[in-house]
Write a protein that holds these residues in place. Structure first.
Motif, mmCIF file in Angstrom:
data_model
loop_
_atom_site.group_PDB
_atom_site.id
_atom_site.type_symbol
_atom_site.label_atom_id
_atom_site.label_comp_id
_atom_site.label_asym_id
_atom_site.label_seq_id
_atom_site.Cartn_x
_atom_site.Cartn_y
_atom_site.Cartn_z
ATOM 1 N N LEU A 5 0.845 -1.193 0.000
ATOM 2 C CA LEU A 5 0.000 0.000 0.000
ATOM 3 C C LEU A 5 0.876 1.236 0.000
ATOM 4 C CD1 LEU A 5 -2.629 -1.073 2.687
ATOM 5 C CD2 LEU A 5 -2.835 -1.200 0.197
ATOM 6 N N ASP A 6 0.386 2.269 -0.638
ATOM 7 C CA ASP A 6 1.068 3.555 -0.659
ATOM 8 C C ASP A 6 0.127 4.569 -0.019
ATOM 9 O OD1 ASP A 6 2.836 5.609 -1.145
ATOM 10 O OD2 ASP A 6 2.206 5.872 -3.225
ATOM 11 N N PRO A 7 0.172 4.711 1.316
ATOM 12 C CA PRO A 7 -0.789 5.588 1.992
ATOM 13 C C PRO A 7 -0.611 7.051 1.593
ATOM 14 C CG PRO A 7 0.891 4.839 3.529
ATOM 15 C CD PRO A 7 1.131 4.122 2.233
ATOM 16 N N VAL A 8 -1.762 7.707 1.422
ATOM 17 C CA VAL A 8 -1.766 9.124 1.082
ATOM 18 C C VAL A 8 -1.854 9.961 2.350
ATOM 19 C CG1 VAL A 8 -3.015 10.929 -0.161
ATOM 20 C CG2 VAL A 8 -2.793 8.648 -1.155
ATOM 21 N N PHE A 9 -2.618 9.473 3.319
ATOM 22 C CA PHE A 9 -2.784 10.166 4.593
ATOM 23 C C PHE A 9 -2.251 9.262 5.698
ATOM 24 C CE2 PHE A 9 -6.389 11.517 1.943
ATOM 25 C CZ PHE A 9 -6.181 12.885 1.930
ATOM 26 N N ILE A 10 -1.459 9.816 6.591
ATOM 27 C CA ILE A 10 -0.997 9.070 7.764
ATOM 28 C C ILE A 10 -1.305 9.926 8.985
ATOM 29 C CG2 ILE A 10 0.959 8.053 8.983
ATOM 30 C CD1 ILE A 10 2.295 7.673 6.246
ATOM 31 N N THR A 11 -2.144 9.398 9.864
ATOM 32 C CA THR A 11 -2.504 10.115 11.076
ATOM 33 C C THR A 11 -2.865 9.107 12.153
ATOM 34 O OG1 THR A 11 -3.999 11.749 12.066
ATOM 35 C CG2 THR A 11 -4.918 10.377 10.338
ATOM 36 N N SER A 12 -2.705 9.492 13.395
ATOM 37 C CA SER A 12 -3.121 8.638 14.505
ATOM 38 C C SER A 12 -4.496 9.055 15.016
ATOM 39 C CB SER A 12 -2.097 8.703 15.637
ATOM 40 O OG SER A 12 -1.985 10.027 16.109
ATOM 41 N N SER A 13 -5.121 10.006 14.355
ATOM 42 C CA SER A 13 -6.422 10.517 14.773
ATOM 43 C C SER A 13 -7.553 9.763 14.074
ATOM 44 C CB SER A 13 -6.529 12.015 14.447
ATOM 45 O OG SER A 13 -7.869 12.452 14.607
ATOM 46 N N LEU A 14 -8.335 9.025 14.859
ATOM 47 C CA LEU A 14 -9.496 8.337 14.291
ATOM 48 C C LEU A 14 -10.484 9.335 13.712
ATOM 49 C CD1 LEU A 14 -10.175 5.555 16.944
ATOM 50 C CD2 LEU A 14 -9.173 5.295 14.685
ATOM 51 N N GLU A 15 -10.656 10.452 14.390
ATOM 52 C CA GLU A 15 -11.599 11.469 13.911
ATOM 53 C C GLU A 15 -11.165 12.022 12.558
ATOM 54 O OE1 GLU A 15 -14.649 12.186 15.067
ATOM 55 O OE2 GLU A 15 -14.243 10.541 16.441
ATOM 56 N N MET A 16 -9.880 12.257 12.385
ATOM 57 C CA MET A 16 -9.382 12.750 11.103
ATOM 58 C C MET A 16 -9.632 11.727 9.999
ATOM 59 S SD MET A 16 -7.953 14.959 9.148
ATOM 60 C CE MET A 16 -7.021 16.159 10.062
ATOM 61 N N LEU A 17 -9.346 10.452 10.273
ATOM 62 C CA LEU A 17 -9.592 9.411 9.286
ATOM 63 C C LEU A 17 -11.066 9.334 8.912
ATOM 64 C CD1 LEU A 17 -7.271 6.574 10.628
ATOM 65 C CD2 LEU A 17 -6.965 7.894 8.524
ATOM 66 N N LYS A 18 -11.934 9.398 9.912
ATOM 67 C CA LYS A 18 -13.368 9.333 9.642
ATOM 68 C C LYS A 18 -13.825 10.538 8.832
ATOM 69 C CE LYS A 18 -14.818 8.427 13.914
ATOM 70 N NZ LYS A 18 -15.689 7.980 15.027
ATOM 71 N N GLU A 19 -13.312 11.714 9.133
ATOM 72 C CA GLU A 19 -13.684 12.911 8.370
ATOM 73 C C GLU A 19 -13.220 12.813 6.920
ATOM 74 O OE1 GLU A 19 -15.691 15.501 9.077
ATOM 75 O OE2 GLU A 19 -16.128 14.391 10.912
ATOM 76 N N LEU A 20 -12.046 12.247 6.688
ATOM 77 C CA LEU A 20 -11.568 12.055 5.320
ATOM 78 C C LEU A 20 -12.489 11.115 4.545
ATOM 79 C CD1 LEU A 20 -7.746 11.788 6.028
ATOM 80 C CD2 LEU A 20 -8.881 13.609 4.724
ATOM 81 N N VAL A 21 -12.939 10.060 5.195
ATOM 82 C CA VAL A 21 -13.861 9.127 4.553
ATOM 83 C C VAL A 21 -15.205 9.801 4.304
ATOM 84 C CG1 VAL A 21 -15.157 6.968 4.845
ATOM 85 C CG2 VAL A 21 -12.730 7.063 5.449
ATOM 86 N N LEU A 22 -15.735 10.483 5.319
ATOM 87 C CA LEU A 22 -17.028 11.151 5.174
ATOM 88 C C LEU A 22 -16.993 12.237 4.096
ATOM 89 C CD1 LEU A 22 -18.078 11.394 8.922
ATOM 90 C CD2 LEU A 22 -19.104 9.949 7.163
ATOM 91 N N GLY A 23 -15.830 12.838 3.914
ATOM 92 C CA GLY A 23 -15.659 13.857 2.886
ATOM 93 C C GLY A 23 -15.312 13.283 1.521
ATOM 94 N N HIS A 24 -15.382 11.957 1.388
ATOM 95 C CA HIS A 24 -15.088 11.261 0.131
ATOM 96 C C HIS A 24 -13.672 11.520 -0.364
ATOM 97 C CE1 HIS A 24 -19.325 10.213 -0.126
ATOM 98 N NE2 HIS A 24 -19.589 11.465 0.184
ATOM 99 N N ALA A 25 -12.749 11.756 0.567
ATOM 100 C CA ALA A 25 -11.355 12.000 0.203
ATOM 101 C C ALA A 25 -10.484 10.772 0.389
ATOM 102 C CB ALA A 25 -10.788 13.151 1.037
ATOM 103 N N ALA A 26 -11.006 9.739 1.050
ATOM 104 C CA ALA A 26 -10.164 8.580 1.353
ATOM 105 C C ALA A 26 -11.012 7.363 1.682
ATOM 106 C CB ALA A 26 -9.255 8.905 2.539
ATOM 107 N N ALA A 27 -10.347 6.231 1.645
ATOM 108 C CA ALA A 27 -10.868 4.979 2.205
ATOM 109 C C ALA A 27 -9.877 4.599 3.290
ATOM 110 C CB ALA A 27 -10.938 3.894 1.143
ATOM 111 N N THR A 28 -10.321 3.891 4.299
ATOM 112 C CA THR A 28 -9.422 3.567 5.398
ATOM 113 C C THR A 28 -9.754 2.207 5.988
ATOM 114 O OG1 THR A 28 -8.438 4.438 7.442
ATOM 115 C CG2 THR A 28 -10.814 4.702 7.191
ATOM 116 N N LEU A 29 -8.830 1.649 6.716
ATOM 117 C CA LEU A 29 -9.043 0.421 7.477
ATOM 118 C C LEU A 29 -9.132 0.812 8.944
ATOM 119 C CD1 LEU A 29 -6.358 -1.878 5.809
ATOM 120 C CD2 LEU A 29 -8.815 -1.886 5.390
#
Length: 90
Positions: A5-29
């Protein structure tokens, strides 16, 4: 599985990851527990990973051993522990 995988976003914030998904900017595990509310509300969908085994994560409830919790904090910690056990059991 040999996938790189070549991650585009790296963060330890669950809220940030969820906001990226909700904003249709990313998919996450993420662990199901961390997005259960969003899945129930229809904001997100969970797509199971193919294969025999999923990705196992560990969630810890941490309490300082030298600190006396208030009645309310004790009740909250008990509730969180019970909830985490129920969610992970089934």
């Amino acid at each position: 599985a040999g996938i790189e995988l070549d991650p585009v976003f790296i963060t330890s914030s669950l809220e940030m990851l969820k906001e990226l998904v909700l904003g249709h900017a990313a998919a996450t595990l993420l662990p199901a527990l961390s997005v259960a509310r969003e899945i129930r509300s229809g904001q997100m969908v969970a797509v199971p990973l193919a294969g025999k085994k999923g990705i196992h994560t560990q969630i810890d409830l941490c309490i300082a051993p030298d600190r006396q919790l208030s009645f309310a904090a004790t009740k909250l910690a008990d509730f969180i522990e019970r909830f985490m056990r129920e969610v992970t059991a089934g």
